[in-house]
Write a protein that holds these residues in place. Structure first.
Motif, PDB file in Angstrom:
ATOM      1  N   ASP A  58       0.807  -1.224   0.000  1.00 33.92           N
ATOM      2  CA  ASP A  58       0.000   0.000   0.000  1.00 33.92           C
ATOM      3  C   ASP A  58       0.842   1.276   0.000  1.00 33.92           C
ATOM      4  N   PHE A  59       2.148   1.136  -0.027  1.00 28.18           N
ATOM      5  CA  PHE A  59       3.013   2.316   0.062  1.00 28.18           C
ATOM      6  C   PHE A  59       2.715   3.312  -1.045  1.00 28.18           C
ATOM      7  N   GLY A  60       2.554   2.825  -2.280  1.00 31.49           N
ATOM      8  CA  GLY A  60       2.319   3.717  -3.402  1.00 31.49           C
ATOM      9  C   GLY A  60       1.056   4.534  -3.255  1.00 31.49           C
ATOM     10  N   GLN A  61       0.029   3.925  -2.686  1.00 33.06           N
ATOM     11  CA  GLN A  61      -1.233   4.628  -2.475  1.00 33.06           C
ATOM     12  C   GLN A  61      -1.052   5.812  -1.534  1.00 33.06           C
ATOM     13  N   HIS A  62      -0.363   5.602  -0.417  1.00 38.03           N
ATOM     14  CA  HIS A  62      -0.188   6.674   0.566  1.00 38.03           C
ATOM     15  C   HIS A  62       0.776   7.745   0.063  1.00 38.03           C
ATOM     16  N   ALA A  63       1.846   7.324  -0.594  1.00 41.42           N
ATOM     17  CA  ALA A  63       2.807   8.302  -1.116  1.00 41.42           C
ATOM     18  C   ALA A  63       2.178   9.169  -2.199  1.00 41.42           C
ATOM     19  N   SER A  64       1.322   8.568  -3.027  1.00 40.10           N
ATOM     20  CA  SER A  64       0.665   9.362  -4.070  1.00 40.10           C
ATOM     21  C   SER A  64      -0.274  10.391  -3.462  1.00 40.10           C
ATOM     22  N   ALA A  65      -0.970  10.030  -2.374  1.00 39.64           N
ATOM     23  CA  ALA A  65      -1.841  10.998  -1.702  1.00 39.64           C
ATOM     24  C   ALA A  65      -1.025  12.147  -1.113  1.00 39.64           C
ATOM     25  N   VAL A  66       0.133  11.825  -0.534  1.00 36.86           N
ATOM     26  CA  VAL A  66       1.017  12.874  -0.006  1.00 36.86           C
ATOM     27  C   VAL A  66       1.477  13.787  -1.137  1.00 36.86           C
ATOM     28  N   GLN A  67       1.785  13.221  -2.294  1.00 35.16           N
ATOM     29  CA  GLN A  67       2.232  14.021  -3.433  1.00 35.16           C
ATOM     30  C   GLN A  67       1.149  14.987  -3.890  1.00 35.16           C
ATOM     31  N   ARG A  68      -0.116  14.545  -3.881  1.00 31.33           N
ATOM     32  CA  ARG A  68      -1.206  15.424  -4.319  1.00 31.33           C
ATOM     33  C   ARG A  68      -1.364  16.612  -3.382  1.00 31.33           C
ATOM     34  N   ILE A  69      -1.201  16.380  -2.074  1.00 30.82           N
ATOM     35  CA  ILE A  69      -1.261  17.492  -1.123  1.00 30.82           C
ATOM     36  C   ILE A  69      -0.076  18.422  -1.335  1.00 30.82           C
ATOM     37  N   LYS A  70       1.086  17.856  -1.607  1.00 27.62           N
ATOM     38  CA  LYS A  70       2.266  18.668  -1.866  1.00 27.62           C
ATOM     39  C   LYS A  70       2.061  19.546  -3.106  1.00 27.62           C
ATOM     40  N   ASP A  71       1.422  18.994  -4.139  1.00 22.59           N
ATOM     41  CA  ASP A  71       1.194  19.744  -5.372  1.00 22.59           C
ATOM     42  C   ASP A  71       0.183  20.873  -5.178  1.00 22.59           C
ATOM     43  N   ASP A  72      -0.922  20.563  -4.497  1.00 21.36           N
ATOM     44  CA  ASP A  72      -1.979  21.563  -4.308  1.00 21.36           C
ATOM     45  C   ASP A  72      -2.799  21.142  -3.091  1.00 21.36           C
ATOM     46  N   TRP A  73      -2.467  21.692  -1.941  1.00 16.75           N
ATOM     47  CA  TRP A  73      -3.102  21.224  -0.714  1.00 16.75           C
ATOM     48  C   TRP A  73      -4.537  21.729  -0.556  1.00 16.75           C
ATOM     49  N   LEU A  74      -4.893  22.772  -1.292  1.00 17.17           N
ATOM     50  CA  LEU A  74      -6.271  23.271  -1.208  1.00 17.17           C
ATOM     51  C   LEU A  74      -7.215  22.482  -2.105  1.00 17.17           C
ATOM     52  N   HIS A  75      -6.758  22.104  -3.279  1.00 17.78           N
ATOM     53  CA  HIS A  75      -7.599  21.357  -4.223  1.00 17.78           C
ATOM     54  C   HIS A  75      -6.790  20.208  -4.819  1.00 17.78           C
ATOM     55  N   PRO A  76      -6.510  19.181  -4.032  1.00 17.78           N
ATOM     56  CA  PRO A  76      -5.662  18.095  -4.519  1.00 17.78           C
ATOM     57  C   PRO A  76      -6.373  17.236  -5.560  1.00 17.78           C
ATOM     58  N   MET A  77      -5.572  16.681  -6.464  1.00 17.22           N
ATOM     59  CA  MET A  77      -6.090  15.722  -7.431  1.00 17.22           C
ATOM     60  C   MET A  77      -6.299  14.374  -6.749  1.00 17.22           C
ATOM     61  N   ASN A  78      -7.007  13.487  -7.430  1.00 16.89           N
ATOM     62  CA  ASN A  78      -7.174  12.126  -6.935  1.00 16.89           C
ATOM     63  C   ASN A  78      -5.800  11.476  -6.779  1.00 16.89           C
ATOM     64  N   PRO A  79      -5.587  10.687  -5.734  1.00 18.45           N
ATOM     65  CA  PRO A  79      -4.260  10.093  -5.547  1.00 18.45           C
ATOM     66  C   PRO A  79      -3.789   9.220  -6.703  1.00 18.45           C
ATOM     67  N   LEU A  80      -4.711   8.594  -7.425  1.00 22.70           N
ATOM     68  CA  LEU A  80      -4.320   7.615  -8.432  1.00 22.70           C
ATOM     69  C   LEU A  80      -4.693   8.007  -9.852  1.00 22.70           C
ATOM     70  N   LEU A  81      -5.729   8.814 -10.014  1.00 20.72           N
ATOM     71  CA  LEU A  81      -6.246   9.152 -11.341  1.00 20.72           C
ATOM     72  C   LEU A  81      -6.128  10.654 -11.578  1.00 20.72           C
ATOM     73  N   LYS A  82      -6.016  11.036 -12.838  1.00 20.36           N
ATOM     74  CA  LYS A  82      -5.896  12.451 -13.175  1.00 20.36           C
ATOM     75  C   LYS A  82      -7.285  13.082 -13.236  1.00 20.36           C
ATOM     76  N   VAL A  83      -7.938  13.117 -12.096  1.00 24.75           N
ATOM     77  CA  VAL A  83      -9.255  13.729 -11.931  1.00 24.75           C
ATOM     78  C   VAL A  83      -9.252  14.435 -10.570  1.00 24.75           C
ATOM     79  N   SER A  84     -10.296  15.146 -10.288  1.00 25.49           N
ATOM     80  CA  SER A  84     -10.403  15.834  -9.009  1.00 25.49           C
ATOM     81  C   SER A  84     -10.390  14.832  -7.856  1.00 25.49           C
ATOM     82  N   GLY A  85      -9.743  15.222  -6.769  1.00 23.70           N
ATOM     83  CA  GLY A  85      -9.693  14.373  -5.592  1.00 23.70           C
ATOM     84  C   GLY A  85     -10.744  14.702  -4.561  1.00 23.70           C
ATOM     85  N   ALA A  86     -11.796  15.407  -4.974  1.00 27.54           N
ATOM     86  CA  ALA A  86     -12.846  15.792  -4.032  1.00 27.54           C
ATOM     87  C   ALA A  86     -13.452  14.565  -3.372  1.00 27.54           C
ATOM     88  N   ASN A  87     -13.578  14.625  -2.050  1.00 32.77           N
ATOM     89  CA  ASN A  87     -14.208  13.598  -1.215  1.00 32.77           C
ATOM     90  C   ASN A  87     -13.445  12.278  -1.208  1.00 32.77           C
TER      91      ASN A  87
END
Length: 527
Positions: A58-87
């Motif tokens: 599961d490491f990749g899943q958590h690291a990708s979520a951290v990367q999305r917050i690093k990229d844009d912590w107010l409106h992060p993308m989905n951790p795995l897909l190039k779509v909005s990470g809302a909810n």
């Protein structure tokens, strides 16, 4: 003993000097506890092993979520897909904190997740110590509890997020679930301390109301944060907390009930105001149920030692005190796990990670408490030693290299490294690949996939299926070129990773390859 001073004291420094001397004397007499010594050794051994472990699970899943917050912590993308990470439930306070740390320091997300394992293990060890101290004051009780907690599971090593056996910790220490289990034990210790208080009548002194309610509100708020970090662990944590209160609280009154009600209210408020997702939308969600059915598949191999030795101990504790917190916890967790099996919501099988805690800690405390000359000790202690030895044999391969152990002992399977792919694929690009290792590992480097490799409740089942079939069609060598091109444009696919012997027509150029695995990385022409 040598003199602590080198000259006469004056009237002005007499008091300060005496206090300083007392501190020096106490420091000189201090001896580290067995738990401090062995716990530190455990922290180092497991931490170094987990640090050196390849990116997998599961490491990749958590690291990708951290990367999305690093990229844009107010409106992060989905951790795995190039779509909005809302909810998306992956954006918990824990992940957001790691993402902001990565943003502040400039470190890669996967490196920050690696670093977090040291914090997670420290919190877990502190939780084991704190909870054990509510059960026993014996000096060696926390050491026995740590041994039982990490070794007395089953006769086979089990790796699963949130399961704190030695085998699992060597890869799962960087996961939020490890941190959540440590926080759970701390919350139980905190609740035990509050529940042991006598029923206190509030006084009219300034600040009395705040002093009486603040610890309960703090406990509730911490429980609300835990719910956001790891919901299924939080469910078992709150059930266990209720059992601690039921077993320890005496002198119930309206002020006491009001303070516990304030704790529940604080937890609810924290969970409701979290802006990244609605955690309560997960109630009844079946997205990950199928994945967790395996937790019910082989109970003896995974939990047999804990049940074989822990159940008689809990029976003894129940005979002494019917409201024993460990007994109540075990019965409540059995009800949760049983509900998961009967209802088909197999995600409740993750409660097994905390269901065995009363069995393990009960065994450890009983061994520590019983005087060595009693008949029970003469039977229980050797059985506990045998269980620890069997558990060690089942899991020692996770921390000791193969060359130092018999070939008959199992060792975790190492995943191949995909750092060579990350050297060429920029963060935020979409890559398509099949197999198991690559799609689960590459998100750790900020790379998007076409279809989710883990079920994400924020993505509808229809969308997940649509992406799954699109990826399968793209990688099918018989798919017409125009269909493959449409799929590539729809999902903005820029890179193709082919396995050894896999033939997929492509319009692009070979960028890199891995001779060890035979995989090839292609930069697509229309990407």
């Amino acid at each position: 003993m040598p003199q602590l001073t080198t000259g006469p004291l004056t009237a002005d420094d007499d008091g300060a000097g005496a206090a300083r001397d007392a501190l020096i004397v106490r420091a000189g007499r201090y001896r580290p506890t067995p738990y401090l010594i062995l716990g530190t050794a455990f922290w180092l051994v497991v931490g170094i092993t987990a640090w050196r472990a390849p990116i997998q699970g599961d490491f990749g899943q958590h690291a990708s979520a951290v990367q999305r917050i690093k990229d844009d912590w107010l409106h992060p993308m989905n951790p795995l897909l190039k779509v909005s990470g809302a909810n998306s439930p992956y954006f918990s306070p824990y992940i957001v904190a790691l993402g902001l740390f990565a943003k502040l320091t400039g470190l890669a997300a996967w490196r920050v997740v690696k670093l977090s394992l040291w914090l997670n293990l420290a919190v877990l060890l502190l939780g084991v110590w704190a909870f054990t101290r509510t059960l026993s004051t014996r000096r060696w009780a926390p050491v026995f509890a740590l041994a039982a907690f990490t070794l007395v599971w089953g006769v086979r090593g089990k790796e699963w997020s949130g399961f704190c056996g030695l085998w699992s910790l060597t890869h799962g220490a960087p996961y939020p679930s490890c941190f959540a289990v440590g926080v759970t034990l701390l919350l139980w210790a905190w609740a035990d301390r509050l529940a042991r208080r006598d029923s206190v009548v509030l006084h009219d002194r300034p600040g009395a109301l705040f002093r009486e309610y603040a610890p309960y509100v703090g406990l509730g708020a911490a429980g609300g944060v835990l719910l956001l970090i790891h919901p299924i662990t939080a469910l078992a944590a709150w059930v266990g907390l209720a059992c601690v209160v039921a077993g320890r609280q005496h002198g119930w009154s309206w002020p006491v009930a009001g303070r516990w009600a304030a704790a529940c209210t604080a937890a609810l408020v924290v969970a409701l105001v979290w802006p990244y997702n609605d955690i309560f939308s997960l109630a009844g969600d079946t997205t990950v149920d199928a994945v967790h059915r395996r937790l019910y598949a082989d109970l003896w191999h995974w939990y047999g030692l804990a049940f074989a030795l822990g159940l008689p101990v809990l029976a003894l504790r129940a005979r002494r005190y019917r409201r024993d917190p460990l007994v109540l916890m075990f019965l409540a967790d059995c009800a949760l796990v049983g509900y998961g099996w009967v209802s088909g919501h197999y995600t409740y099988g993750r409660v097994f990670a905390l269901l065995v805690v009363p069995l393990q800690f009960g065994l450890a405390v009983e061994v520590a408490q019983i005087p060595p000359w009693t008949r029970v000790r003469r039977v229980l202690a050797p059985l506990a030693v045998i269980a620890v030895l069997v558990g060690t044999a089942a899991q020692i391969g996770a921390v000791v290299p193969q060359r130092y152990l018999p070939v008959t002992l199992r060792h975790p399977r190492g995943w191949p490294s995909y750092g060579w792919v990350a050297d060429h694929v920029p963060d935020g690009d979409v890559l398509i690949a099949d197999g198991y290792f690559a799609p689960h590992t590459l998100p750790a480097y900020g790379i998007f996939m076409v279809n989710p490799t883990w079920p994400d409740p924020s993505t509808s089942p229809a969308e997940r299926n649509r992406r799954f079939f699109a990826a399968r069609a793209y990688l099918d060598p018989h798919t017409p070129p125009d269909v493959r091109a449409r799929i590539g444009r729809r999902y903005d696919i820029r890179w193709l990773l082919l396995r050894r012997g896999q033939h997929v027509p492509y319009d692009g150029r070979l960028v890199a390859s891995n001779p060890a695995t035979g995989e090839r990385l292609i930069r697509l022409a229309d990407g």
